[in-house]
Design an enzyme around this catalytic site. Structure first.
Site, PDB file in Angstrom:
ATOM      1  CE  LYS A  13      -2.198  -0.867   3.862  1.00 42.09           C
ATOM      2  NZ  LYS A  13      -1.682  -2.144   4.351  1.00 42.09           N
ATOM      3  NE  ARG A  88      -4.191  -1.289  10.184  1.00 41.77           N
ATOM      4  CZ  ARG A  88      -3.071  -0.927   9.543  1.00 41.77           C
ATOM      5  NH1 ARG A  88      -2.822   0.307   9.255  1.00 41.77           N
ATOM      6  NH2 ARG A  88      -2.199  -1.836   9.225  1.00 41.77           N
ATOM      7  NE  ARG A 123       8.044  -3.432   6.171  1.00 43.03           N
ATOM      8  CZ  ARG A 123       6.770  -3.027   6.238  1.00 43.03           C
ATOM      9  NH1 ARG A 123       6.131  -2.630   5.165  1.00 43.03           N
ATOM     10  NH2 ARG A 123       6.142  -3.064   7.398  1.00 43.03           N
TER      11      ARG A 123
HETATM   12  P1  ADP Z   1       1.065  -2.123   8.150  1.00 39.12           P
HETATM   13  O1  ADP Z   1      -0.063  -1.756   7.224  1.00 39.12           O
HETATM   14  O2  ADP Z   1       2.252  -2.627   7.397  1.00 39.12           O
HETATM   15  O3  ADP Z   1       0.676  -2.973   9.302  1.00 39.12           O
HETATM   16  P2  ADP Z   1       1.168   0.581   9.202  1.00 39.12           P
HETATM   17  O4  ADP Z   1       2.384   1.403   9.181  1.00 39.12           O
HETATM   18  O5  ADP Z   1       0.027   0.999   8.350  1.00 39.12           O
HETATM   19  O6  ADP Z   1       1.683  -0.854   8.811  1.00 39.12           O
HETATM   20  O7  ADP Z   1       0.641   0.423  10.687  1.00 39.12           O
HETATM   21  C1  ADP Z   1       1.459   0.019  11.739  1.00 39.12           C
HETATM   22  C2  ADP Z   1       0.674  -0.069  13.055  1.00 39.12           C
HETATM   23  O8  ADP Z   1       0.102   1.227  13.370  1.00 39.12           O
HETATM   24  C3  ADP Z   1      -0.509  -1.016  13.064  1.00 39.12           C
HETATM   25  O9  ADP Z   1      -0.137  -2.350  13.311  1.00 39.12           O
HETATM   26  C4  ADP Z   1      -1.353  -0.408  14.216  1.00 39.12           C
HETATM   27  O10 ADP Z   1      -0.839  -0.747  15.478  1.00 39.12           O
HETATM   28  C5  ADP Z   1      -1.159   1.086  14.026  1.00 39.12           C
HETATM   29  N1  ADP Z   1      -2.207   1.651  13.158  1.00 39.12           N
HETATM   30  C6  ADP Z   1      -2.052   2.154  11.906  1.00 39.12           C
HETATM   31  N2  ADP Z   1      -3.233   2.562  11.400  1.00 39.12           N
HETATM   32  C7  ADP Z   1      -4.177   2.312  12.344  1.00 39.12           C
HETATM   33  C8  ADP Z   1      -5.592   2.476  12.441  1.00 39.12           C
HETATM   34  N3  ADP Z   1      -6.312   2.985  11.435  1.00 39.12           N
HETATM   35  N4  ADP Z   1      -6.215   2.095  13.573  1.00 39.12           N
HETATM   36  C9  ADP Z   1      -5.527   1.587  14.590  1.00 39.12           C
HETATM   37  N5  ADP Z   1      -4.208   1.378  14.575  1.00 39.12           N
HETATM   38  C10 ADP Z   1      -3.520   1.740  13.475  1.00 39.12           C
END
Ligand code: ADP
Ligand code: ZN
Length: 214
Positions: A13, A88, A123
């Site tokens: 993404k 999410r 990664r």
């Molecule tokens: P990935 O999609 O690779 O898991 P992200 O960088 O998008 O990585 O997210 C890392 C972490 O940040 C998630 O595992 C979660 O703990 C937190 N996070 C990110 N976006 C959200 C969200 N919309 N709601 C709750 N927690 C979030």
């Protein structure tokens, strides 16, 4: 054009969001990046957020909801944006609806769990500029160093195997059901995320349209 990219952690993404940003000149709103950035300077937030991120669970909805609302008010969002990592779960999707965010396209980048495990465990991320590498598929020119800024490459704290598994579990149980949520609105699309980066970008551009208005 307001686009939402869905997909498991490691589906690509973030990489594809950058391609879309370049082509259509709209900002990326990445919840993960915002959280990682904000906890560097905000101790209070760090305490609320880090225990969740470190273990691969979702940060509480109230916390991410506030961050998102503030970000969407910024002027650069006026002509559209790319959402990456928000919503999410269904309650977060409902928040978007309740504040009047109109998504034109929700696109899932689909990748199997097996492939995700391979990708995330290899990664490496530049600690300074955020550029992403992979020990097998996107090696840096010099081992352990960023091609762009020469800083040290790091393993993200949540890219340890146990945490990856937890993040995948959270994705399947909480985020994947959004597929139905957006199918019901008639704005859901899927692209095959196991194709090359370039092929995936092209499929995304096709869906979004030449001028971002298809
Ligand atoms: P990935 O999609 O690779 O898991 P992200 O960088 O998008 O990585 O997210 C890392 C972490 O940040 C998630 O595992 C979660 O703990 C937190 N996070 C990110 N976006 C959200 C969200 N919309 N709601 C709750 N927690 C979030
Ligand atoms: Zn770098």
């Amino acid at each position: 054009m307001n686009v939402l990219l869905l997909g498991a952690p490691g589906a690509g993404k973030g990489t594809q969001a950058k391609e879309i940003k370049e082509k259509y000149n709209i900002p990326i709103i990445s919840m993960g990046d915002m959280l990682r950035e904000m906890i560097k300077t905000d101790k209070g937030l760090e305490e609320k957020v880090v225990p969740y991120m470190k273990t691969g669970r979702l940060v509480p909805d109230e916390v991410v909801g506030e961050i998102l609302k503030k970000r969407l008010q910024k002027k650069d969002c006026e002509n559209g944006f790319i959402l990456d990592g928000y919503p999410r779960n269904e309650d977060q999707a409902k928040l978007l609806d309740s504040i009047g965010v109109n998504l034109q396209k929700v696109i899932e980048i689909k990748v199997s769990d097996e492939e995700i495990l391979k990708r995330l465990s290899g990664r490496r991320v530049c600690g300074k500029c955020g550029e992403i590498f992979h020990v097998v598929s996107k090696k840096p020119k010099v081992d352990g160093k960023c091609d762009c800024c020469d800083s040290n490459l790091e393993i993200r704290k949540d890219d340890q195997e146990d945490t990856i598994k937890k993040r995948l579990e959270v994705f399947h149980s909480q985020t994947e059901p959004l597929e139905k949520y957006y199918k019901d609105k008639g704005i859901f699309f899927v692209v095959d995320g196991e194709k090359s980066l370039k092929e995936v970008s092209e499929m995304l551009f096709k869906l979004i349209g030449e001028k971002g208005n298809d």
